[in-house]
Design a protein around this motif. Structure first.
Motif, PDB file in Angstrom:
ATOM      1  N   GLU A   1       0.787  -1.086  -0.100  1.00 26.47           N
ATOM      2  CA  GLU A   1       0.036  -0.143   0.035  1.00 26.47           C
ATOM      3  C   GLU A   1       0.870   1.179   0.075  1.00 26.47           C
ATOM      4  OE1 GLU A   1      -2.493  -0.873   3.529  1.00 26.47           O
ATOM      5  OE2 GLU A   1      -3.767  -2.108   2.326  1.00 26.47           O
ATOM      6  N   ALA A   2       2.107   1.166   0.749  1.00 26.19           N
ATOM      7  CA  ALA A   2       2.860   2.215   0.731  1.00 26.19           C
ATOM      8  C   ALA A   2       3.603   2.559  -0.693  1.00 26.19           C
ATOM      9  CB  ALA A   2       3.645   2.160   1.968  1.00 26.19           C
ATOM     10  N   ALA A   3       3.778   1.365  -1.220  1.00 27.75           N
ATOM     11  CA  ALA A   3       4.482   1.470  -2.547  1.00 27.75           C
ATOM     12  C   ALA A   3       3.730   2.200  -3.332  1.00 27.75           C
ATOM     13  CB  ALA A   3       4.961   0.373  -2.876  1.00 27.75           C
TER      14      ALA A   3
ATOM     15  N   SER B   1       3.796 -13.074  -8.713  1.00 30.44           N
ATOM     16  CA  SER B   1       3.417 -11.769  -8.729  1.00 30.44           C
ATOM     17  C   SER B   1       4.562 -10.869  -7.889  1.00 30.44           C
ATOM     18  CB  SER B   1       1.921 -11.399  -7.977  1.00 30.44           C
ATOM     19  OG  SER B   1       1.514 -10.204  -7.856  1.00 30.44           O
ATOM     20  N   ALA B   2       5.061 -11.238  -6.633  1.00 30.44           N
ATOM     21  CA  ALA B   2       6.082 -10.627  -5.882  1.00 30.44           C
ATOM     22  C   ALA B   2       7.211 -10.594  -6.891  1.00 30.44           C
ATOM     23  CB  ALA B   2       6.352 -11.429  -4.798  1.00 30.44           C
ATOM     24  N   ASN B   3       7.565 -11.829  -7.526  1.00 29.66           N
ATOM     25  CA  ASN B   3       8.764 -11.718  -8.463  1.00 29.66           C
ATOM     26  C   ASN B   3       8.621 -10.622  -9.585  1.00 29.66           C
ATOM     27  OD1 ASN B   3      10.472 -13.620  -6.920  1.00 29.66           O
ATOM     28  ND2 ASN B   3       9.700 -15.192  -8.260  1.00 29.66           N
ATOM     29  N   ALA B   4       7.412 -10.341 -10.135  1.00 19.13           N
ATOM     30  CA  ALA B   4       7.125  -9.660 -11.223  1.00 19.13           C
ATOM     31  C   ALA B   4       7.453  -8.412 -10.739  1.00 19.13           C
ATOM     32  CB  ALA B   4       5.957  -9.588 -11.779  1.00 19.13           C
ATOM     33  N   VAL B   5       7.317  -7.877  -9.405  1.00 18.00           N
ATOM     34  CA  VAL B   5       7.595  -6.473  -8.875  1.00 18.00           C
ATOM     35  C   VAL B   5       9.003  -6.335  -8.910  1.00 18.00           C
ATOM     36  CG1 VAL B   5       7.317  -5.075  -6.783  1.00 18.00           C
ATOM     37  CG2 VAL B   5       5.262  -6.272  -7.697  1.00 18.00           C
ATOM     38  N   LEU B   6       9.701  -7.215  -8.318  1.00 19.30           N
ATOM     39  CA  LEU B   6      11.063  -7.269  -7.899  1.00 19.30           C
ATOM     40  C   LEU B   6      11.958  -7.289  -9.528  1.00 19.30           C
ATOM     41  CD1 LEU B   6      11.333 -10.055  -5.111  1.00 19.30           C
ATOM     42  CD2 LEU B   6      11.507  -7.553  -4.917  1.00 19.30           C
TER      43      LEU B   6
ATOM     44  N   GLU C   1       3.323  -4.565 -11.236  1.00 17.88           N
ATOM     45  CA  GLU C   1       3.465  -3.227 -10.483  1.00 17.88           C
ATOM     46  C   GLU C   1       3.014  -3.658  -8.890  1.00 17.88           C
ATOM     47  OE1 GLU C   1       1.388  -0.201 -12.279  1.00 17.88           O
ATOM     48  OE2 GLU C   1       2.297  -0.341 -14.139  1.00 17.88           O
ATOM     49  N   ALA C   2       3.279  -2.678  -8.328  1.00 16.13           N
ATOM     50  CA  ALA C   2       2.998  -2.888  -6.653  1.00 16.13           C
ATOM     51  C   ALA C   2       1.132  -3.136  -6.415  1.00 16.13           C
ATOM     52  CB  ALA C   2       3.508  -1.751  -5.925  1.00 16.13           C
ATOM     53  N   GLY C   3       0.627  -2.343  -7.308  1.00 20.55           N
ATOM     54  CA  GLY C   3      -0.659  -2.471  -7.282  1.00 20.55           C
ATOM     55  C   GLY C   3      -1.352  -3.748  -7.537  1.00 20.55           C
TER      56      GLY C   3
ATOM     57  N   PHE D   1       0.457  -6.748  -7.529  1.00 18.67           N
ATOM     58  CA  PHE D   1       0.751  -7.401  -6.099  1.00 18.67           C
ATOM     59  C   PHE D   1      -0.073  -7.130  -5.181  1.00 18.67           C
ATOM     60  CE2 PHE D   1       2.981  -7.829  -2.264  1.00 18.67           C
ATOM     61  CZ  PHE D   1       3.290  -9.006  -2.321  1.00 18.67           C
ATOM     62  N   HIS D   2      -0.444  -6.059  -4.606  1.00 20.93           N
ATOM     63  CA  HIS D   2      -1.148  -5.530  -3.544  1.00 20.93           C
ATOM     64  C   HIS D   2      -2.694  -6.547  -3.830  1.00 20.93           C
ATOM     65  CE1 HIS D   2      -4.112  -3.205  -1.390  1.00 20.93           C
ATOM     66  NE2 HIS D   2      -3.248  -3.480  -0.406  1.00 20.93           N
ATOM     67  N   SER D   3      -3.171  -6.693  -4.933  1.00 23.83           N
ATOM     68  CA  SER D   3      -4.412  -7.105  -5.146  1.00 23.83           C
ATOM     69  C   SER D   3      -4.276  -8.695  -4.898  1.00 23.83           C
ATOM     70  CB  SER D   3      -5.018  -6.895  -6.662  1.00 23.83           C
ATOM     71  OG  SER D   3      -5.353  -5.593  -6.582  1.00 23.83           O
ATOM     72  N   GLU D   4      -3.294  -9.211  -5.509  1.00 20.00           N
ATOM     73  CA  GLU D   4      -2.952 -10.673  -5.413  1.00 20.00           C
ATOM     74  C   GLU D   4      -2.569 -11.105  -3.958  1.00 20.00           C
ATOM     75  OE1 GLU D   4      -2.597 -14.433  -5.780  1.00 20.00           O
ATOM     76  OE2 GLU D   4      -2.911 -13.151  -7.541  1.00 20.00           O
ATOM     77  N   LEU D   5      -2.017 -10.044  -3.077  1.00 15.90           N
ATOM     78  CA  LEU D   5      -1.770 -10.317  -1.733  1.00 15.90           C
ATOM     79  C   LEU D   5      -3.182 -10.263  -0.970  1.00 15.90           C
ATOM     80  CD1 LEU D   5       0.059 -10.571   0.572  1.00 15.90           C
ATOM     81  CD2 LEU D   5       0.415  -8.096   0.635  1.00 15.90           C
TER      82      LEU D   5
END
Length: 189
Positions: free
Chosen positions: A67-69, A140-145, A150-152, A154-158
């Motif tokens: 969320e902060a990202a 999803s995390a690896n795609a961000v890394l 995008e963080a958004g 990943f946030h939805s997946e999380l």
């Protein structure tokens, strides 16, 4: 006949709202608010519940960071570092936790309380479903890394992952803790 007996899909991790009452029968004798005061709580039960607390805290941290990202309150390098560290910890610890439960604790506990065998099968099915969820989480995390996601997203997946993980952890606690409190931790390790 209950809805879950008519429709086994109602017991799938992605659709259930909790365990059927028949599998929560020991919870009536061992309610959550009495667990810590029970003579069989210290040791194994306390340790096991601490692991669950750790999983919840890790997902909360990952969610807050995402969320902060998204809101640009966390710089990308800090987010990448924390996501790699805490995401990797969550995935590896959950896999190890589930392997121990599936190979050792579930079979032993199911023999101790045979009327709840169906519940242990549901939890085992959850672990198989969690494998797929963990794979999606990792991708999803690896795609961000790697800069391809995008963080958004990943946030939805999380959020989806966290919701199902919490459902599983709560159901697991409702089934397993009362069995250990009733029968004791002897011969479980």
């Amino acid at each position: 006949m209950t809805q879950s007996q008519k429709d086994p899909a109602a017991l799938a991790l992605a659709t259930r709202q909790g365990l059927p009452d028949a599998l929560r029968i020991l919870l009536e004798s061992y309610p959550r608010d009495s667990w810590e005061n029970h003579s069989n709580f210290a040791g194994l039960v306390a340790f096991w519940l601490d692991r669950h607390v750790m999983f919840r805290r890790l997902t909360d941290t990952l969610r807050s960071d995402a969320e902060a990202a998204v809101d640009k309150r966390l710089d990308p390098q800090t987010h990448f570092s924390r996501l790699s560290r805490f995401g990797g910890m969550l995935v590896s610890q959950l896999h190890g936790h589930h392997q121990i439960e599936d190979a050792h604790y579930f079979p032993v506990l199911a023999r101790r309380e045979q009327t709840l065998d169906r519940g242990f099968k549901i939890l085992d099915q959850d672990h198989h479903a969690m494998d797929g969820l963990l794979n999606r989480f990792t991708e999803s995390a690896n795609a961000v890394l790697q800069g391809t996601g995008e963080a958004g997203a990943f946030h939805s997946e999380l959020l989806s992952f966290q919701s199902l993980l919490h459902r599983h952890l709560e159901d697991e606690e409702d089934l397993i803790v009362p069995v250990i409190l009733k029968h004791g931790p002897d011969n479980l390790h």
